[in-house]
Scaffold this motif. Structure first.
Motif, PDB file in Angstrom:
ATOM      1  N   UNK A   5       0.845  -1.185   0.000  1.00 13.33           N
ATOM      2  CA  UNK A   5       0.000   0.000   0.000  1.00 13.33           C
ATOM      3  C   UNK A   5       0.892   1.251   0.000  1.00 13.33           C
ATOM      4  N   UNK A   6       0.608   2.173  -0.928  1.00 16.47           N
ATOM      5  CA  UNK A   6       1.389   3.394  -1.068  1.00 16.47           C
ATOM      6  C   UNK A   6       0.470   4.610  -1.022  1.00 16.47           C
ATOM      7  N   UNK A   7       1.080   5.750  -0.743  1.00 18.56           N
ATOM      8  CA  UNK A   7       0.350   7.009  -0.742  1.00 18.56           C
ATOM      9  C   UNK A   7       0.701   7.812  -1.973  1.00 18.56           C
ATOM     10  N   UNK A   8      -0.327   8.287  -2.676  1.00 18.65           N
ATOM     11  CA  UNK A   8      -0.128   9.182  -3.811  1.00 18.65           C
ATOM     12  C   UNK A   8      -0.062  10.608  -3.260  1.00 18.65           C
ATOM     13  N   UNK A   9       1.117  11.189  -3.220  1.00 22.83           N
ATOM     14  CA  UNK A   9       1.291  12.503  -2.605  1.00 22.83           C
ATOM     15  C   UNK A   9       0.709  13.630  -3.445  1.00 22.83           C
ATOM     16  N   UNK A  10       0.365  13.339  -4.688  1.00 21.19           N
ATOM     17  CA  UNK A  10      -0.285  14.361  -5.522  1.00 21.19           C
ATOM     18  C   UNK A  10      -1.740  14.550  -5.126  1.00 21.19           C
ATOM     19  N   UNK A  11      -2.422  13.436  -4.756  1.00 17.70           N
ATOM     20  CA  UNK A  11      -3.833  13.508  -4.394  1.00 17.70           C
ATOM     21  C   UNK A  11      -4.070  13.273  -2.909  1.00 17.70           C
ATOM     22  N   UNK A  12      -3.089  12.674  -2.221  1.00 14.28           N
ATOM     23  CA  UNK A  12      -3.263  12.358  -0.815  1.00 14.28           C
ATOM     24  C   UNK A  12      -3.973  11.044  -0.570  1.00 14.28           C
ATOM     25  N   UNK A  13      -4.375  10.345  -1.660  1.00 13.40           N
ATOM     26  CA  UNK A  13      -5.081   9.073  -1.527  1.00 13.40           C
ATOM     27  C   UNK A  13      -4.083   7.916  -1.489  1.00 13.40           C
ATOM     28  N   UNK A  14      -4.543   6.794  -0.952  1.00  9.14           N
ATOM     29  CA  UNK A  14      -3.722   5.597  -0.901  1.00  9.14           C
ATOM     30  C   UNK A  14      -4.138   4.640  -2.028  1.00  9.14           C
ATOM     31  N   UNK A  15      -3.209   3.855  -2.496  1.00  5.95           N
ATOM     32  CA  UNK A  15      -3.488   2.881  -3.546  1.00  5.95           C
ATOM     33  C   UNK A  15      -2.700   1.602  -3.285  1.00  5.95           C
ATOM     34  N   UNK A  16      -3.201   0.498  -3.853  1.00  7.24           N
ATOM     35  CA  UNK A  16      -2.480  -0.776  -3.807  1.00  7.24           C
ATOM     36  C   UNK A  16      -1.679  -0.935  -5.085  1.00  7.24           C
ATOM     37  N   UNK A  17      -0.440  -1.396  -4.943  1.00  3.41           N
ATOM     38  CA  UNK A  17       0.377  -1.589  -6.124  1.00  3.41           C
ATOM     39  C   UNK A  17       1.849  -1.530  -5.794  1.00  3.41           C
ATOM     40  N   UNK A  18       2.592  -0.812  -6.635  1.00  8.32           N
ATOM     41  CA  UNK A  18       4.038  -0.720  -6.501  1.00  8.32           C
ATOM     42  C   UNK A  18       4.495   0.696  -6.851  1.00  8.32           C
ATOM     43  N   UNK A  19       5.690   1.030  -6.404  1.00  7.21           N
ATOM     44  CA  UNK A  19       6.361   2.199  -6.930  1.00  7.21           C
ATOM     45  C   UNK A  19       7.162   1.768  -8.155  1.00  7.21           C
ATOM     46  N   UNK A  20       7.106   2.533  -9.224  1.00  7.91           N
ATOM     47  CA  UNK A  20       7.810   2.156 -10.445  1.00  7.91           C
ATOM     48  C   UNK A  20       8.941   3.152 -10.699  1.00  7.91           C
ATOM     49  N   UNK A  21      10.162   2.693 -10.487  1.00  7.16           N
ATOM     50  CA  UNK A  21      11.350   3.512 -10.692  1.00  7.16           C
ATOM     51  C   UNK A  21      11.891   3.222 -12.082  1.00  7.16           C
ATOM     52  N   UNK A  22      12.017   4.245 -12.916  1.00  5.70           N
ATOM     53  CA  UNK A  22      12.465   4.054 -14.296  1.00  5.70           C
ATOM     54  C   UNK A  22      13.701   4.890 -14.577  1.00  5.70           C
ATOM     55  N   UNK A  23      14.547   4.370 -15.450  1.00  8.90           N
ATOM     56  CA  UNK A  23      15.736   5.066 -15.935  1.00  8.90           C
ATOM     57  C   UNK A  23      15.590   5.241 -17.439  1.00  8.90           C
ATOM     58  N   UNK A  24      15.740   6.494 -17.919  1.00 11.35           N
ATOM     59  CA  UNK A  24      15.526   6.789 -19.331  1.00 11.35           C
ATOM     60  C   UNK A  24      16.671   7.637 -19.876  1.00 11.35           C
TER      61      UNK A  24
END
Length: 210
Positions: free
Chosen positions: A134-153
């Protein structure tokens, strides 16, 4: 569609030149992707690309009159989830070769940069996904189930190419744990251990390389 006996002519005409130019199947073989029997890794990868770019539904495809020439859904899932396949090695070789092709078409004076991004990968409808957290979306303040996706481009200001990624879980807010039966010697186990690290810890090997 996908014909079982041969790896040739497996893709639609619009995708064949891309696979040939970037030598996708060659890098897949160099990364050690091999199966002892059944549909080859090359055939399964091409099928996944076909479904993705044509926005086809896998279950509808299996119900069509072409289902007899297609692999079963279990074969595709085993291919994508196989812990012994070095997906990062394949992606790295393919990405480096692609960047080299693009760089040759631009001026040597153009600056190129690496871009790191940490975004959301939501799986709110999932219940049994391994390492789900469970993570917090700091843009909306809501919580969601899933993952953090770290990308290198990589980017030169006009072209934007993905190089690598990591799905990050959380030890503190984990919903599901690690599969205890996975072989600890495999690439899949190393990626799972990486998922339990923080984003700065996952970036540290990249800093050393750069």
């Amino acid at each position: 569609m996908i014909a079982h006996p041969s790896d040739s002519n497996q893709l639609p005409n619009e995708l064949k030149p891309v696979f040939q130019e970037l030598k996708v199947l060659q890098y897949l073989q160099q990364a050690g992707f091999r199966k002892r029997f059944g549909f080859s890794c090359a055939q399964l990868l091409q099928l996944v690309f076909f479904l993705l770019f044509h926005q086809k539904n896998w279950f509808r495809l299996l119900e069509s009159n072409k289902s007899d020439s297609l692999p079963g859904k279990d074969a595709v899932y085993r291919f994508l989830n196989h812990a012994g396949f070095a997906w990062r090695r394949f992606l790295t070789m393919l990405s480096v070769a692609t960047v080299q092709k693009v760089s040759a078409l631009t001026s040597v004076d153009r600056d190129a940069v690496f871009i790191f991004d940490d975004s959301m990968f939501e799986r709110n409808c999932s219940k049994a996904v391994e390492l789900l957290a469970r993570f917090k979306d700091y843009a909306t303040g809501a919580y969601y189930k899933g993952f953090g996706m770290l990308t290198m481009r990589w980017s030169d200001g006009h072209t934007f190419l993905p190089l690598d990624f990591a799905l990050l879980s959380s030890r503190k807010s984990a919903i599901n744990g690690l599969n205890e039966h996975i072989d600890k010697r495999t690439h899949g186990y190393k990626r799972r251990q990486e998922a339990l690290q923080s984003a700065p810890q996952s970036l540290r090997p990249c800093w050393i390389v750069l």
